[in-house]
Write an enzyme that holds these catalytic residues in place. Structure first.
Site, PDB file in Angstrom:
ATOM      1  N   LYS A   8       5.257   6.752   5.704  1.00  0.00           N
ATOM      2  CA  LYS A   8       6.398   6.118   5.051  1.00  0.00           C
ATOM      3  C   LYS A   8       7.309   5.525   6.122  1.00  0.00           C
ATOM      4  O   LYS A   8       7.756   6.229   7.039  1.00  0.00           O
ATOM      5  CB  LYS A   8       7.176   7.130   4.213  1.00  0.00           C
ATOM      6  CG  LYS A   8       6.395   7.690   3.035  1.00  0.00           C
ATOM      7  CD  LYS A   8       6.144   6.641   1.954  1.00  0.00           C
ATOM      8  CE  LYS A   8       5.486   7.261   0.728  1.00  0.00           C
ATOM      9  NZ  LYS A   8       5.277   6.299  -0.370  1.00  0.00           N
ATOM     10  N   LYS A  63      -2.582   2.394  -9.055  1.00  0.00           N
ATOM     11  CA  LYS A  63      -2.142   3.663  -9.614  1.00  0.00           C
ATOM     12  C   LYS A  63      -2.196   3.529 -11.133  1.00  0.00           C
ATOM     13  O   LYS A  63      -1.434   2.751 -11.717  1.00  0.00           O
ATOM     14  CB  LYS A  63      -0.725   3.993  -9.149  1.00  0.00           C
ATOM     15  CG  LYS A  63      -0.632   4.242  -7.658  1.00  0.00           C
ATOM     16  CD  LYS A  63       0.803   4.396  -7.188  1.00  0.00           C
ATOM     17  CE  LYS A  63       0.835   4.663  -5.676  1.00  0.00           C
ATOM     18  NZ  LYS A  63       2.198   4.531  -5.117  1.00  0.00           N
TER      19      LYS A  63
END
Length: 335
Positions: free
Chosen positions: A131, A229
Site C-alpha cells: 500500500k 473483485k
C-alpha cells in the site's frame, strides 16, 4: 458479524483492527449456499447497515453492489451444491491450486512494512502488493526491490495520488503493476497519460465497476491490468464477463481480496481458476488475517498456493460454532 483481525490493516486513508460484515445463507432442500459482505471503510461507502437494508429489499439495492454480490454468491453456491459440482466448475473453470500474493498494508511505517514483507516472503507468497501513496512510495518499494530482486512486487495506491503526483522513479523499481493510482472519478485521459509516461503497467481496481467502464478504459488505453473483485462487480457472473472482455482485449488480470473470511475467499479463489488470471491472486491464507477463520478446513498456504477443493459448491464448510460467537444479530431475508 464483527471479527477481530490478527494484526492491523493500514492503507493510505484508513485502518482497521476489527472487521464488520454480513454472512448470507440461502437454503433449499437441505442444502445451504453461503456468501459474504465485507464492510471496508475507505474502499466502499457500503456499511453493514446499508447491506442489511439492501438484502431486506430496500430501494437502496442498486447502490449496494457488494451486498447484492453476497446474496448472489450464496445463490450460486447453492446452485453448485444442488448440481453436485464445484463453484469453480459452475463458473467455467476447474478445481486446483491458485498462486497467491500477500498485501502489506502498513502505510507510513517503513519498519513495519519491511518486517511484514519479510514474514510473507518467508511464508512463501509469490507476490507482495504494498500500500503506497504520496510520501510513502519510492523508499519502501526501492528497499524491498533491493532485498528481493526476483520477487513479483506490486504497489496499490487506492486512488491516493492526484494527476502529476506519481513519481517517475517507480519505473526503476520494476513493479509488475501500479494499482489504482488515481481516484475512480478521475477522467480516463489522466490514466492514459500516466500509462504513456510510465513503463510500469497500470492496473485498475475501483475504476472498473462493470462492462461499460471496462469498455471505456480499453477504448481510452487507460490500463494494462484489471483487478477483479466479485463484490465490486455485483457478483461472480459479472466478474466472469469482465474476465472474458479483458482477455479479448489482451489485458492482464488479478483476483483481488477484501479482507474476507474463508467464505468470501472460497468464492474468489474459485473465480481465480479461470485462465485469464495470470497474476498471483491477492488471496492470503486464513492465518494471515484471522486467529480463527469461519471455514473448516481453514485456507492454508502450500508452496505459495491455495487449493480450490474438488467438492460441491465453495468446497469448505462453515464453522457454525464460531459464526454464533461473532454474530451480532440475525435476520431473515425475504424469499
Amino acid at each position: 458479524i464483527d471479527i477481530p483481525l490478527r494484526s492491523g490493516h493500514r492503507a493510505a486513508d484508513h485502518g482497521l483492527r476489527r472487521r464488520r460484515g454480513v454472512i448470507v445463507a440461502v437454503s433449499d432442500a437441505g442444502l445451504t449456499g453461503w456468501g459474504e459482505f465485507v464492510e471496508l471503510p475507505g474502499y466502499s461507502p457500503e456499511t453493514t447497515e446499508t447491506a442489511l437494508a439492501s438484502l431486506a429489499g430496500s430501494p437502496l439495492t442498486h447502490s449496494n453492489p457488494m451486498a447484492v454480490s453476497a446474496r448472489r454468491t450464496a445463490e450460486l453456491d447453492l446452485e453448485a451444491k444442488t448440481r453436485g459440482v464445484s463453484l469453480a466448475e459452475l463458473l467455467g473453470a476447474s478445481p486446483g491450486r491458485v498462486a497467491t500474493g500477500a498485501v502489506v498494508a502498513r502505510f507510513g511505517d517503513l519498519a513495519a512494512t519491511l518486517s511484514e514483507a519479510a514474514e510473507r516472503v518467508a511464508e512463501g507468497y509469490r507476490k507482495l502488493k504494498i500500500k503506497v501513496g504520496p510520501g510513502f512510495d519510492l523508499e519502501p518499494l526501492a528497499e524491498l526491490r533491493n532485498r528481493y530482486p526476483d520477487l513479483a512486487l506490486a504497489a496499490d495506491a487506492n486512488g491516493a495520488y492526484r494527476p502529476g503526483e506519481v513519481p517517475s522513479g517507480l519505473d526503476e523499481v520494476d513493479l509488475v503493476y501500479l494499482e489504482q493510482p488515481y481516484r475512480p472519478e478521475t477522467g480516463w485521459e489522466a490514466f492514459a497519460r500516466l500509462r504513456a509516461n510510465l513503463s510500469t503497467p497500470i492496473c485498475l481496481d475501483e475504476s472498473i465497476t462493470g462492462l461499460p467502464t471496462l469498455r471505456s478504459a480499453i477504448a481510452a488505453a487507460a490500463c494494462d491490468v484489471v483487478n477483479v473483485k466479485p463484490a465490486r462487480l455485483v457478483g461472480l457472473r459479472a466478474a466472469v464477463e469482465i474476465h472474458d472482455l479483458a482477455v479479448d482485449a489482451g489485458l492482464g488480470l488479478v483476483v483481488g481480496g477484501l479482507l474476507e473470511t474463508g467464505i468470501g475467499r472460497a468464492a474468489s479463489a474459485a473465480l481465480a481458476r479461470l485462465p485469464g488470471f495470470t497474476f498471483p491472486a491477492d488471496l492470503s491464507a486464513s492465518q494471515r488475517y484471522w486467529e480463527r477463520d469461519l471455514t473448516i478446513p481453514s485456507w492454508e498456504l502450500v508452496d505459495g498456493t491455495l487449493e480450490v477443493m474438488d467438492r460441491p459448491g465453495i468446497g469448505v464448510e462453515v464453522d457454525a460454532d464460531y459464526l454464533d460467537e461473532i454474530a451480532e444479530s440475525r435476520h431473515s431475508l425475504p424469499h
